[in-house]
Design a protein around this motif. Structure first.
Motif, PDB file in Angstrom:
ATOM      1  N   ASP A 273       0.824  -1.212   0.000  1.00 42.83           N
ATOM      2  CA  ASP A 273       0.000   0.000   0.000  1.00 42.83           C
ATOM      3  C   ASP A 273       0.857   1.260   0.000  1.00 42.83           C
ATOM      4  O   ASP A 273       0.602   2.205  -0.760  1.00 42.83           O
ATOM      5  CB  ASP A 273      -0.927   0.013   1.214  1.00 42.83           C
ATOM      6  CG  ASP A 273      -1.937  -1.112   1.183  1.00 42.83           C
ATOM      7  OD1 ASP A 273      -2.474  -1.402   0.097  1.00 42.83           O
ATOM      8  OD2 ASP A 273      -2.189  -1.722   2.245  1.00 42.83           O
ATOM      9  N   VAL A 274       1.827   1.282   0.864  1.00 39.75           N
ATOM     10  CA  VAL A 274       2.758   2.415   0.972  1.00 39.75           C
ATOM     11  C   VAL A 274       4.154   1.842   1.240  1.00 39.75           C
ATOM     12  O   VAL A 274       4.316   1.011   2.120  1.00 39.75           O
ATOM     13  CB  VAL A 274       2.377   3.380   2.120  1.00 39.75           C
ATOM     14  CG1 VAL A 274       3.372   4.539   2.177  1.00 39.75           C
ATOM     15  CG2 VAL A 274       0.968   3.902   1.966  1.00 39.75           C
ATOM     16  N   CYS A 275       5.141   2.313   0.475  1.00 37.35           N
ATOM     17  CA  CYS A 275       6.518   1.871   0.701  1.00 37.35           C
ATOM     18  C   CYS A 275       7.195   2.749   1.756  1.00 37.35           C
ATOM     19  O   CYS A 275       6.810   3.902   1.963  1.00 37.35           O
ATOM     20  CB  CYS A 275       7.314   1.929  -0.604  1.00 37.35           C
ATOM     21  SG  CYS A 275       6.780   0.718  -1.827  1.00 37.35           S
ATOM     22  N   VAL A 276       8.192   2.179   2.401  1.00 32.57           N
ATOM     23  CA  VAL A 276       8.963   2.899   3.426  1.00 32.57           C
ATOM     24  C   VAL A 276      10.434   2.537   3.238  1.00 32.57           C
ATOM     25  O   VAL A 276      10.779   1.357   3.088  1.00 32.57           O
ATOM     26  CB  VAL A 276       8.525   2.522   4.858  1.00 32.57           C
ATOM     27  CG1 VAL A 276       9.365   3.282   5.890  1.00 32.57           C
ATOM     28  CG2 VAL A 276       7.041   2.811   5.066  1.00 32.57           C
ATOM     29  N   SER A 277      11.301   3.544   3.264  1.00 32.34           N
ATOM     30  CA  SER A 277      12.743   3.292   3.205  1.00 32.34           C
ATOM     31  C   SER A 277      13.444   4.022   4.332  1.00 32.34           C
ATOM     32  O   SER A 277      12.956   5.041   4.833  1.00 32.34           O
ATOM     33  CB  SER A 277      13.325   3.725   1.855  1.00 32.34           C
ATOM     34  OG  SER A 277      13.246   5.133   1.705  1.00 32.34           O
ATOM     35  N   GLY A 278      14.589   3.489   4.712  1.00 34.27           N
ATOM     36  CA  GLY A 278      15.389   4.099   5.765  1.00 34.27           C
ATOM     37  C   GLY A 278      16.803   4.380   5.292  1.00 34.27           C
ATOM     38  O   GLY A 278      17.078   4.484   4.093  1.00 34.27           O
ATOM     39  N   PHE A 279      17.696   4.487   6.269  1.00 37.86           N
ATOM     40  CA  PHE A 279      19.105   4.749   5.966  1.00 37.86           C
ATOM     41  C   PHE A 279      19.906   4.351   7.196  1.00 37.86           C
ATOM     42  O   PHE A 279      19.603   4.805   8.288  1.00 37.86           O
ATOM     43  CB  PHE A 279      19.320   6.233   5.661  1.00 37.86           C
ATOM     44  CG  PHE A 279      20.567   6.546   4.887  1.00 37.86           C
ATOM     45  CD1 PHE A 279      20.504   6.919   3.552  1.00 37.86           C
ATOM     46  CD2 PHE A 279      21.817   6.483   5.487  1.00 37.86           C
ATOM     47  CE1 PHE A 279      21.650   7.218   2.826  1.00 37.86           C
ATOM     48  CE2 PHE A 279      22.969   6.773   4.781  1.00 37.86           C
ATOM     49  CZ  PHE A 279      22.892   7.149   3.444  1.00 37.86           C
TER      50      PHE A 279
END
Length: 335
Positions: A273-279
């Motif tokens: 539904d919604v993507c999420v990325s980090g670092f």
């Protein structure tokens, strides 16, 4: 010349030699040629120089204190780095003094002065970027200052970490190739060097692909923390669903964890539904309910390099060098 106590760097300048040569004349005169030794001894005699006890202990390889100043040790990245550095310095026979600043410049300045007061023999800092006078003063006293997980904005300060700009460009390119076009970039108000570099990398990559940077929905978190990310995602997801982003792009994994929690609480599925990325690729990133797509900072390699360089300094090597590691894109289910 006897009006004040000279620092070892001043003795070296007056004698026309390196700081390491002065240190050897004081502690290991057999390592120095007769001509250089006499030149340094002449300056020492005229100046009335007496070596600082802590510096002498350092040059003789005795146990020393290493100062570590981080933003927020509740952040899994800094917690893991502190754990690894502590173990590595223990193996070197050193004690580690750890402090956090919460990214407040006034707190950082006070912490740095306290580290200087207790006589740490090396300093590892992730800085707000607002305390260069303090860092310069400490460095000029002969204490190596190493910037960790951020590039240096001033000459003379070695840094150890990855290229944040390049890392975020890689991440932006991956999201674009997936067909994602609507982004909420989760930023935070204290713009340390690495934060500025990550935003520039993301926006430059999108601009080169033909997207207007003004079309990125920049969301400002209260801080680069779990709570900050959670609050941002809740705020965004109360909009009509046609205004939802395709992806939340977070400055770090700590923010991304909070964002992922809010997305799930909204009844949505992270990664579809919604993507999420980090670092950062903190230790928990791969074991979340939906494992996190991120940029890996090799914490073990960064800490090993810092410990080796400081260990070499403690054993008489004058210079401490920095290192830039490759920024590695780690693709998982979240994006």
């Amino acid at each position: 010349m006897r009006g004040r106590r000279l620092k070892i760097r001043e003795v070296a300048r007056l004698a026309g030699v390196s700081v390491g040569t002065v240190s050897n004349v004081i502690n290991h005169p057999e390592r120095v040629s007769d001509g250089l030794r006499r030149r340094v001894e002449s300056v020492l005699e005229v100046s009335g120089f007496s070596p600082d006890p802590t510096a002498r202990a350092l040059s003789l390889g005795r146990s020393s204190m290493i100062g570590v100043v981080f933003f927020d040790i509740s952040n899994p990245f800094f917690a893991e780095a502190a754990h690894q550095l502590s173990r590595l310095f223990e193996n070197l026979g050193c004690s580690m003094v750890l402090a956090e600043t919460d990214q407040v410049a006034e707190v950082e300045s006070r912490v740095l002065r306290n580290m200087e007061r207790v006589g740490v023999d090396a300093l590892i800092v992730c800085s707000t970027g607002a305390c260069w006078d303090d860092l310069t003063r400490i460095r000029d006293r002969g204490v190596p200052v190493v910037l960790m997980a951020q590039r240096s904005e001033r000459p003379g300060f070695p840094s150890v970490g990855i290229d944040d700009y390049d890392g975020m460009r890689k991440l932006a390119g991956h999201l674009w190739r997936r067909g994602l076009r609507r982004f909420s970039f989760v930023n935070e108000p204290v713009q340390a060097t690495q934060h500025k570099d990550r935003w520039r990398g993301f926006s430059d990559e999108l601009a080169e692909r033909g997207m207007r940077v003004e079309d990125v929905d920049v969301q400002w978190a209260s801080g680069p923390t779990w709570d900050g990310g959670y609050e941002v995602a809740r705020r965004v997801l109360v909009r009509p669903d046609n205004l939802w982003p395709d992806a939340f792009v977070c400055l770090n994994d700590h923010l991304a964890m909070g964002v992922s929690k809010a997305v799930t609480e909204a009844g949505l599925t992270v990664g579809s539904d919604v993507c999420v990325s980090g670092f950062d690729d903190v230790p928990y990133a791969s074991v979340l309910g939906v494992p996190l797509t991120t940029i890996r900072q090799p914490i073990a390699g960064i800490c090993d390099h810092i410990a080796q360089e400081i260990g070499g300094f403690l054993n008489g090597r004058e210079l401490v060098s920095g290192r830039s590691f490759d920024a590695e894109l780690i693709v998982r289910q979240s994006a």
